[in-house]
Design a protein around this motif. Structure first.
Motif, PDB file in Angstrom:
ATOM      1  N   ALA A   6      76.902   4.001  97.067  1.00  0.00           N
ATOM      2  CA  ALA A   6      75.550   3.611  97.468  1.00  0.00           C
ATOM      3  C   ALA A   6      75.628   2.236  98.125  1.00  0.00           C
ATOM      4  O   ALA A   6      76.437   1.398  97.744  1.00  0.00           O
ATOM      5  N   GLN A   7      74.771   2.044  99.113  1.00  0.00           N
ATOM      6  CA  GLN A   7      74.769   0.764  99.815  1.00  0.00           C
ATOM      7  C   GLN A   7      73.336   0.280  99.973  1.00  0.00           C
ATOM      8  O   GLN A   7      72.430   1.063 100.267  1.00  0.00           O
ATOM      9  N   SER A   8      73.153  -1.008  99.752  1.00  0.00           N
ATOM     10  CA  SER A   8      71.842  -1.607  99.947  1.00  0.00           C
ATOM     11  C   SER A   8      72.033  -3.014 100.493  1.00  0.00           C
ATOM     12  O   SER A   8      73.152  -3.526 100.527  1.00  0.00           O
ATOM     13  N   ALA A   9      70.946  -3.605 100.924  1.00  0.00           N
ATOM     14  CA  ALA A   9      71.027  -4.952 101.493  1.00  0.00           C
ATOM     15  C   ALA A   9      69.815  -5.752 101.044  1.00  0.00           C
ATOM     16  O   ALA A   9      68.769  -5.197 100.701  1.00  0.00           O
ATOM     17  N   PHE A  10      69.985  -7.058 101.042  1.00  0.00           N
ATOM     18  CA  PHE A  10      68.860  -7.947 100.795  1.00  0.00           C
ATOM     19  C   PHE A  10      69.021  -9.175 101.678  1.00  0.00           C
ATOM     20  O   PHE A  10      70.104  -9.458 102.181  1.00  0.00           O
ATOM     21  N   GLU A  11      67.910  -9.861 101.874  1.00  0.00           N
ATOM     22  CA  GLU A  11      67.922 -11.078 102.681  1.00  0.00           C
ATOM     23  C   GLU A  11      67.569 -12.260 101.786  1.00  0.00           C
ATOM     24  O   GLU A  11      66.742 -12.148 100.891  1.00  0.00           O
ATOM     25  N   ALA A  32      70.536   0.352  90.814  1.00  0.00           N
ATOM     26  CA  ALA A  32      69.944   1.379  91.682  1.00  0.00           C
ATOM     27  C   ALA A  32      70.979   2.364  92.209  1.00  0.00           C
ATOM     28  O   ALA A  32      70.632   3.476  92.610  1.00  0.00           O
ATOM     29  N   SER A  33      72.243   1.991  92.204  1.00  0.00           N
ATOM     30  CA  SER A  33      73.304   2.840  92.777  1.00  0.00           C
ATOM     31  C   SER A  33      73.581   4.091  91.962  1.00  0.00           C
ATOM     32  O   SER A  33      74.071   5.085  92.490  1.00  0.00           O
ATOM     33  N   GLY A  34      73.322   4.040  90.669  1.00  0.00           N
ATOM     34  CA  GLY A  34      73.643   5.172  89.807  1.00  0.00           C
ATOM     35  C   GLY A  34      75.110   5.228  89.409  1.00  0.00           C
ATOM     36  O   GLY A  34      75.541   6.166  88.747  1.00  0.00           O
ATOM     37  N   VAL A  35      75.897   4.245  89.798  1.00  0.00           N
ATOM     38  CA  VAL A  35      77.314   4.205  89.440  1.00  0.00           C
ATOM     39  C   VAL A  35      77.455   3.649  88.024  1.00  0.00           C
ATOM     40  O   VAL A  35      76.886   2.609  87.700  1.00  0.00           O
ATOM     41  N   GLY A  38      82.869   1.458  88.200  1.00  0.00           N
ATOM     42  CA  GLY A  38      83.406   1.340  89.556  1.00  0.00           C
ATOM     43  C   GLY A  38      83.465  -0.094  90.017  1.00  0.00           C
ATOM     44  O   GLY A  38      83.698  -1.010  89.230  1.00  0.00           O
ATOM     45  N   LEU A  39      83.192  -0.268  91.305  1.00  0.00           N
ATOM     46  CA  LEU A  39      83.270  -1.584  91.932  1.00  0.00           C
ATOM     47  C   LEU A  39      82.044  -1.844  92.799  1.00  0.00           C
ATOM     48  O   LEU A  39      81.547  -0.933  93.461  1.00  0.00           O
ATOM     49  N   ALA A  40      81.616  -3.089  92.804  1.00  0.00           N
ATOM     50  CA  ALA A  40      80.552  -3.528  93.707  1.00  0.00           C
ATOM     51  C   ALA A  40      81.181  -4.497  94.703  1.00  0.00           C
ATOM     52  O   ALA A  40      81.787  -5.497  94.306  1.00  0.00           O
ATOM     53  N   HIS A  41      81.052  -4.170  95.966  1.00  0.00           N
ATOM     54  CA  HIS A  41      81.543  -5.051  97.022  1.00  0.00           C
ATOM     55  C   HIS A  41      80.322  -5.753  97.618  1.00  0.00           C
ATOM     56  O   HIS A  41      79.366  -5.103  98.044  1.00  0.00           O
ATOM     57  N   ARG A 135      74.987  -7.536 101.984  1.00  0.00           N
ATOM     58  CA  ARG A 135      75.104  -6.080 101.786  1.00  0.00           C
ATOM     59  C   ARG A 135      75.915  -5.834 100.537  1.00  0.00           C
ATOM     60  O   ARG A 135      76.959  -6.456 100.324  1.00  0.00           O
ATOM     61  N   VAL A 136      75.447  -4.918  99.693  1.00  0.00           N
ATOM     62  CA  VAL A 136      76.139  -4.541  98.454  1.00  0.00           C
ATOM     63  C   VAL A 136      76.485  -3.069  98.536  1.00  0.00           C
ATOM     64  O   VAL A 136      75.612  -2.224  98.716  1.00  0.00           O
ATOM     65  N   THR A 137      77.786  -2.771  98.414  1.00  0.00           N
ATOM     66  CA  THR A 137      78.270  -1.384  98.413  1.00  0.00           C
ATOM     67  C   THR A 137      78.876  -1.118  97.048  1.00  0.00           C
ATOM     68  O   THR A 137      79.781  -1.841  96.610  1.00  0.00           O
ATOM     69  N   VAL A 138      78.366  -0.097  96.364  1.00  0.00           N
ATOM     70  CA  VAL A 138      78.819   0.218  95.019  1.00  0.00           C
ATOM     71  C   VAL A 138      79.466   1.599  95.048  1.00  0.00           C
ATOM     72  O   VAL A 138      78.858   2.569  95.518  1.00  0.00           O
ATOM     73  N   THR A 139      80.707   1.661  94.570  1.00  0.00           N
ATOM     74  CA  THR A 139      81.431   2.928  94.535  1.00  0.00           C
ATOM     75  C   THR A 139      81.992   3.145  93.136  1.00  0.00           C
ATOM     76  O   THR A 139      82.319   2.193  92.421  1.00  0.00           O
ATOM     77  N   GLY A 140      82.093   4.406  92.759  1.00  0.00           N
ATOM     78  CA  GLY A 140      82.672   4.725  91.460  1.00  0.00           C
ATOM     79  C   GLY A 140      82.119   6.029  90.907  1.00  0.00           C
ATOM     80  O   GLY A 140      81.539   6.835  91.633  1.00  0.00           O
TER      81      GLY A 140
END
Length: 143
Positions: A6-11, A32-35, A38-41, A135-140
Motif C-alpha cells: 500500500a502506498q500513501s502520501a502526505f504533505e 491504513a495499509s493493512g500490513v 513487513g516494512l515501511a519505506h 510518500r510511505v510505501t508499506v509492504t509485507g
C-alpha cells in the motif's frame, strides 16, 4: 497470509529549518495499509530536506542536532559555488545528502515498530518555510 503493498502520501508545511515530527503521519499510513508484518519505506521527494529517526522525548535533542549540523555545514560557505536560491541553498543540499531522504522501518503487529524513545522526523534544511511531500510505501504480510 497474503502479501500486500500500500502506498500513501502526505504533505508537511515546515516553518523553516529544524526537525519536524512526522511519526503520527507515518503510523497512520502503516495502520491504513493493512500490513501486519513487513516494512515501511518513507521517502521525501526533495533535495533540501531529510528524514531521520531520532529521540522523541526531549526537544533539546532536536535543538542540539540542528546546532551540530549548522557547525558542520554552514550557510554561505565560500567553498560553495551554488547559491541560486540564497546562502542556505547549497548548504541545504549537502545537509540532505548527509541525512538522507528515505528510511526503511519495521512493521510488527500492524504498527510501526519504533523503540520507546524513537520518532520519525523530517529535517528541514532550508531557512524559509517549505511544502514537503512525503510518500510511505508499506509492504509485507496482511492481517
Amino acid at each position: 497470509m497474503t502479501m500486500s503493498c500500500a502506498q500513501s502520501a502526505f504533505e508537511l508545511r515546515t516553518p523553516g529549518r529544524g526537525l519536524h515530527d512526522v511519526t503520527a503521519q507515518v503510523r497512520a499510513a502503516v495502520r491504513a495499509s493493512g500490513v501486519a508484518t513487513g516494512l515501511a519505506h518513507v521517502f521525501a521527494a526533495h533535495t533540501s530536506c531529510g528524514l531521520v529517526v531520532s529521540e522523541n522525548a526531549d526537544p533539546d535533542v532536536r535543538v542540539d542536532l540542528e546546532r551540530w549540523l549548522t557547525r558542520l555545514v554552514s550557510d554561505g560557505d565560500a567553498l560553495f559555488a551554488h547559491d541560486a536560491e540564497g546562502p542556505d541553498d547549497m548548504a541545504a543540499h549537502v545537509r540532505s545528502v548527509l541525512t538522507g531522504v528515505s528510511l526503511t522501518l519495521p512493521v510488527a503487529d500492524g504498527t510501526l515498530a519504533l523503540g520507546t524513545w524513537q520518532g520519525v522526523f523530517l529535517w528541514e534544511h532550508r531557512t524559509a518555510p517549505h511544502r514537503r511531500a512525503v510518500r510511505v510505501t508499506v509492504t509485507g504480510e496482511g492481517a
